[in-house]
Each structure stands twice: as C-alpha cells, then as structure tokens.
Design a protein around this motif. Structure first.
Motif, PDB file in Angstrom:
ATOM      1  N   PRO A 235       1.848  25.130  17.877  1.00  3.24           N
ATOM      2  CA  PRO A 235       2.164  26.355  18.632  1.00  3.24           C
ATOM      3  C   PRO A 235       1.056  26.803  19.571  1.00  3.24           C
ATOM      4  N   ALA A 236      -0.206  26.660  19.155  1.00  6.08           N
ATOM      5  CA  ALA A 236      -1.326  27.050  20.016  1.00  6.08           C
ATOM      6  C   ALA A 236      -2.288  25.875  20.126  1.00  6.08           C
ATOM      7  N   HIS A 237      -2.683  25.524  21.343  1.00  4.44           N
ATOM      8  CA  HIS A 237      -3.487  24.329  21.555  1.00  4.44           C
ATOM      9  C   HIS A 237      -4.346  24.518  22.794  1.00  4.44           C
ATOM     10  N   ALA A 238      -5.590  24.058  22.742  1.00  2.00           N
ATOM     11  CA  ALA A 238      -6.484  24.152  23.894  1.00  2.00           C
ATOM     12  C   ALA A 238      -7.414  22.953  23.877  1.00  2.00           C
ATOM     13  N   THR A 239      -7.840  22.496  25.070  1.00  2.00           N
ATOM     14  CA  THR A 239      -8.739  21.350  25.188  1.00  2.00           C
ATOM     15  C   THR A 239      -9.855  21.673  26.165  1.00  2.00           C
TER      16      THR A 239
ATOM     17  N   ARG B 163      -3.742  36.989   7.070  1.00  2.38           N
ATOM     18  CA  ARG B 163      -2.932  35.929   7.668  1.00  2.38           C
ATOM     19  C   ARG B 163      -3.327  34.566   7.078  1.00  2.38           C
ATOM     20  N   ARG B 164      -2.325  33.807   6.706  1.00  5.30           N
ATOM     21  CA  ARG B 164      -2.540  32.427   6.245  1.00  5.30           C
ATOM     22  C   ARG B 164      -2.548  31.549   7.492  1.00  5.30           C
ATOM     23  N   ARG B 165      -3.690  30.970   7.842  1.00  3.35           N
ATOM     24  CA  ARG B 165      -3.840  30.280   9.122  1.00  3.35           C
ATOM     25  C   ARG B 165      -4.577  28.952   8.933  1.00  3.35           C
ATOM     26  N   ARG B 166      -4.148  27.952   9.687  1.00  2.00           N
ATOM     27  CA  ARG B 166      -4.801  26.637   9.689  1.00  2.00           C
ATOM     28  C   ARG B 166      -5.319  26.346  11.095  1.00  2.00           C
TER      29      ARG B 166
ATOM     30  N   SER C 173       2.359  31.993   7.776  1.00  5.85           N
ATOM     31  CA  SER C 173       3.177  33.088   7.273  1.00  5.85           C
ATOM     32  C   SER C 173       4.130  33.621   8.325  1.00  5.85           C
ATOM     33  N   THR C 174       3.616  33.991   9.496  1.00  6.52           N
ATOM     34  CA  THR C 174       4.440  34.566  10.550  1.00  6.52           C
ATOM     35  C   THR C 174       4.022  33.997  11.891  1.00  6.52           C
ATOM     36  N   VAL C 175       4.891  34.173  12.877  1.00  9.76           N
ATOM     37  CA  VAL C 175       4.541  33.802  14.246  1.00  9.76           C
ATOM     38  C   VAL C 175       3.680  34.923  14.807  1.00  9.76           C
ATOM     39  N   SER C 176       2.417  34.647  15.053  1.00 10.44           N
ATOM     40  CA  SER C 176       1.460  35.677  15.459  1.00 10.44           C
ATOM     41  C   SER C 176       1.165  35.580  16.945  1.00 10.44           C
ATOM     42  N   GLN C 177       1.078  36.721  17.583  1.00 14.53           N
ATOM     43  CA  GLN C 177       0.727  36.763  19.001  1.00 14.53           C
ATOM     44  C   GLN C 177      -0.763  36.513  19.218  1.00 14.53           C
ATOM     45  N   THR C 178      -1.546  36.618  18.137  1.00 13.67           N
ATOM     46  CA  THR C 178      -2.996  36.459  18.280  1.00 13.67           C
ATOM     47  C   THR C 178      -3.452  35.025  18.006  1.00 13.67           C
ATOM     48  N   LEU C 179      -2.536  34.155  17.638  1.00  9.65           N
ATOM     49  CA  LEU C 179      -2.923  32.794  17.295  1.00  9.65           C
ATOM     50  C   LEU C 179      -3.535  32.078  18.502  1.00  9.65           C
ATOM     51  N   ASP C 180      -2.946  32.208  19.670  1.00  5.67           N
ATOM     52  CA  ASP C 180      -3.463  31.536  20.859  1.00  5.67           C
ATOM     53  C   ASP C 180      -4.864  32.046  21.206  1.00  5.67           C
TER      54      ASP C 180
END
Length: 535
Positions: free
Chosen positions: A134-138, A474-477, A499-506
């Motif tokens: 869902p969130a990815h950066a290089t 938040r449970r996050r990997r 756990s949830t789709v978070s707007q802060t993940l990105d």
C-alpha cells in the motif's frame, strides 16, 4: 442407526448428513465462544438491566413496589412471573450473566495462546515486490548496502520496531500491544463481572427511614428493606450505631427551577462499635459515611407529621411522628395512622401532609411548594376492624379498609379532616379526637457493603487503559531492501498496516526513508498502490 431410506433421501436431495453429538457439541461451543455471541450477550445484559432501573425493586424500595402493584393490578402477575421486581436475582438475568462469562472465557483463552505465539514470532520476511504494498518509496544513495541496512535497523529500533535482518532486507514490526490491550479489556470485563458477583454473594444492602432525632443500630430487624447475598450471614452485620441529629434542605424559591432542591444534608452522630467514642459526620448525596467498607448513603427525605389520637374513652391510643411518603415534586406526602387499641371501635386515618397548604375549587387541597411554609394535614377517618389481629403482615403505609367504614360528617358524606399545627377535631359518634401536633423531617438512608468495590474500580481502570491501547496503537510492518545498480544503491522502503487502512502509513514510509538515507530526503520516488493490490 440411520435408516437406509433416510440416507437415500439425503443423497437424492444433496442434504448434508446430520451432525454427531460430539460434532454438535463442538459446533455449539464455537458459537457460544465467538466474539459475536459475546457482544450479543453483553447487549442482552445491558437490556436486561433496564427493567431494574424502571420497575421498582423489592430489595431497594418495598413500599414503592406495593404502591406500584396497587396501581397496576393487571400487570402485577406478569411482572411477578418475569421476576421484574427483583431483576438481578431472576433466573433469566443470572442465565445471561453466566453465559456471558462463559463466552468471554472461551473466547479469550484461545486468543491468549495465539497472542503468545505472535509475540515470540519473528517479523515476516520482505515480499519479493515491495512496490505492490500500500505504501512504497525508493531512493538512490552512494552508500553501501550493508551501511544502509545497518542504519535502517537503528532507525527502526528507535521507532519501537522489532527488527530482523535477512540477506538484502530488514523486516520490522511494531504494535504488539494493540492485541494486548484488546485482551486486557476483555479480561477486565470478566474481572468486573466476577467482582459484581462477589458483591452480590457476600454483600448486603438495606434501606431505612429514620426521623430526625431518632437512632439506628445495624441489625436486620431495624431495616425497612434488607437484601443480603447468598453467602452473607445477616447475623454477622458490622457493628454500627448512629443518630440523625439534624437535616437541612434548601429549595430554589423562584425561577424556572422553583421548588427543586438546591442542597440537602443529614448530620449524624455515630459509633463504630459499642464503647467506641462518638463522632459526627455530615452526609450528602454522593458523600456517604464510610466505615470499614460499610457505606451509609443519603437517598431521600420527607415529612413525618406528629399526630395524636384519643379514643371515645378519652384515652390516648396513638401519638408520635408518622412517616408520610412524598408523592410528587411538591412533597405532598401520603401516609396512614392506625389506632388498634381505640374503643369502642378501632380507628384508621389516611391522607396527605401538605408542606405548603393550598386549595382551589378545581384541584382541591394541594401543596404549592415543597418546603414547610404553611403545613397542613388532610385526612379521612375510618372506624371498624383494622385486620391487625389476623396475624397477616401489613404495610405501615397502607390502610386495609375492607372491614372498616368511613366516618361520616353531618351532611352524610365521608368526613374530610383538615388540620393546621396545634388544631384538633372531634370525631362524630363519640369515636374520639384527632390532633395535629406538628411535624418532623425524616431521612431515608441506604446502608450497604460491597466487598469487591476496590477490585471493581481497579478492573474498570485497567479495562479503560486496555481499550485505549486497542484503539490508538497501530499494528504496523515495515521493510527496507537494498539493491546494487549501476547508478548506486537503490533503497526501497514499504509499509503495511495490519489493523486498519491508515492515512498516515505513506507519511511513515517516507519518514523512514528520509531517516535511513538522509541525503536524499525530499528526493524520492513515491508509489501508492491501492490496498487490494497488496501482495
């Protein structure tokens, strides 16, 4: 044994075979211990508590129960069969309570094992395609891959991730306390239920009306209503004695809230045990007297007119303050006076004490204000047999007139006695005299002991903390991978919320990339794949 015809019929219709007893029991247990069933039972428990707040309860206010039954004779048999006058002791409420505890225990115990294994487990290895998360950066950097991975591990640990390095990637995971908070909340719910049950089994609750100037000793015979737990011995009540010295109340005199109580308080003199020194205490609503776990609450107040009855022989057969119960916000109070020793006939009186006496043609007599500004007493008189010699118990707040006749006035209608303090009226036919000497106040006190109050408070506090953890943690990997390219070291960072789709993940992913490769912060390739494309 299943018949051949039944088997053939099932095969023809395609119906599944019936469950064996063991399979049926396993299916029933799974249904009972599911979270859906626990939530349903919790809802039923909450709904089952509603009648306990709406319908008067026998163990709290027996006199109110009697009045309710008299006002609703049609509903009374149904309510009694359903146990609505003692909801928390009823079979159906106990069944919901026990099933809820069983469901919660069966739901939580397996999850404890799952959580224990999850805590010990290593973060999962990095997926082959981080760009599909869902969130990815290089970013590109001139640093070596080993240096980048080492720094990535340090950054992730500082951000409270559990980190594992494997090959060309670093795997990290955090938020394990989310499930711990969830489990803690459910365990606290069980603890609250157990504490409540302990209070019901070993605790007691009693109500008593005490006129000002009178005393009370903590004995079962002194209570108007008394309810003790199944395992509590009523003969082992804690020693306690107090006297109600005074009662003060202040009503709002004007405005939209006219007549509402602004404050009221009782002043007690008490001793904790025989021979102990006397002490004083002022108690108010939500400010009880607490002695060694026993709490004395002020729950109500009212008036006790002082009435003297003299019979036809001129003998005083009744005298003293009589508790009248408030019927409305103006404290118009109903009460009964019984004089079984009166001659030539027993005398019974019932009627209203009106703190601020008023009368109109439309309403008749009524109280215009709850404070005793112009007290009056309006009574009806009866003569005959009070029924006290039958040996059957009677409420002191009800008058049995089945074997009595109303005393008639000169016009042949039932005599209506209206008295002000100090006035007396002579009953016709030589029955006697009724005098209104004055009035006193009374207070209604609740004496109770709930043995598990402190554990209940601790369980509720822990449950709130666990609920907050399950809501806000938040449970996050996260994964960091390095690839050697002709242009330099390519760094990929990806994240996944479990756990949830978070707007802060990105934002979290790009923050991690900026910390791992600070020289390229703000100059990264950003890829946001939709959640359904997660590998």
């Amino acid at each position: 044994m299943v018949s051949t015809s039944s088997t053939t019929e099932r095969e023809a219709t395609g119906a599944p075979p019936p469950l064996a007893p063991r399979e049926l029991a396993r299916w029933g247990w799974r249904q009972l211990t599911s979270m859906r069933t626990a939530l349903l039972l919790l809802l039923l428990l909450a709904l089952g508590s509603v009648p306990g707040s709406v319908v008067p309860q026998q163990n709290i206010d027996a006199s109110r129960v009697l009045r309710w039954k008299a006002d609703h004779p049609g509903l009374t048999p149904l309510y009694e069969k359903l146990g609505l006058f003692s909801v928390y002791d009823s079979v159906w409420f106990s069944a919901i309570y026990l099933l809820l505890m069983l469901s919660l225990v069966g739901c939580i115990v397996p999850r404890l094992g799952v959580y224990a294994r999850a805590v010990r487990a290593r973060p999962p290895a990095a997926p082959r395609r981080l760009d599909r998360l869902p969130a990815h950066a290089t970013a590109l950097t001139s640093r070596s891959g080993a240096e980048v991975l080492e720094r990535a591990g340090e950054v992730l640990r500082r951000r409270r991730y559990r980190v594992v390095a494997s090959g060309d990637a670093v795997s990290a995971e955090r938020g394990y306390l989310r499930e711990a908070g969830n489990l803690l909340f459910h365990v606290s719910v069980i603890a609250v239920l157990v504490c409540f049950a302990a209070g019901q089994l070993w605790g007691f609750k009693g109500g008593v009306i005490v006129p000002v100037g009178r005393g009370f000793t903590n004995l079962v015979s002194q209570y108007d209503t008394f309810d003790s737990g199944t395992l509590m011995d009523p003969e082992q009540l804690p020693p306690l004695h107090f006297t109600v010295d005074d009662f003060t109340v202040k009503f709002i005199p004007s405005g939209t809230h006219r007549g509402q109580p602004e404050s009221f308080a009782a002043h007690l003199t008490y001793t904790e045990a025989p021979g102990e020194p006397e002490r004083t205490q002022r108690i108010e609503v939500n400010h009880p007297l607490v002695l060694d776990g026993v709490s004395v609450f002020l729950v109500g107040h009212g008036y006790a007119p002082v009435v003297t009855v003299t019979d036809g022989r001129g003998k005083e057969v009744y005298s003293g303050p009589t508790v009248f119960l408030p019927q409305d916000a103006s404290f118009a109070s109903y009460g009964v006076v019984k004089a079984p020793e009166a001659q030539p006939k027993q005398i019974g009186l019932d009627g209203f004490f009106l703190p601020t006496f008023a009368a109109t043609k439309q309403r008749g007599v009524f109280s215009a204000f709850p404070d005793a500004l112009n007290p009056g007493l309006s009574l009806r008189a009866y003569a005959g047999n009070l029924g006290l010699d039958d040996g059957l118990p009677q409420s002191v707040y009800d008058l049995d007139t089945r074997r009595m006749k109303p005393v008639l006035g000169k016009d042949g209608t039932p005599l209506q006695i209206v008295l002000s303090p100090g006035r007396a009226v002579k009953l016709p036919d030589g029955l006697g005299t009724v005098r209104f000497d004055g009035w006193q106040r009374w207070v209604k006190l609740q004496v109770s002991d709930a043995p598990a109050k402190t554990p209940t408070l601790v369980s509720i506090t822990i449950g709130l903390l666990g609920l907050m953890g399950s809501l806000f943690i938040r449970r996050r990997r996260a994964w960091v991978r390095v690839l050697d390219t002709p242009e330099g070291t390519r760094v990929e960072v990806a994240g996944l919320d479990r756990s949830t789709v978070s707007q802060t993940l990105d934002d979290e992913v790009h923050t991690l990339l900026g910390l791992v490769v600070p020289e390229t912060a703000g100059d990264t390739d950003r890829t946001d794949a939709p959640p359904e494309e997660t590998a």
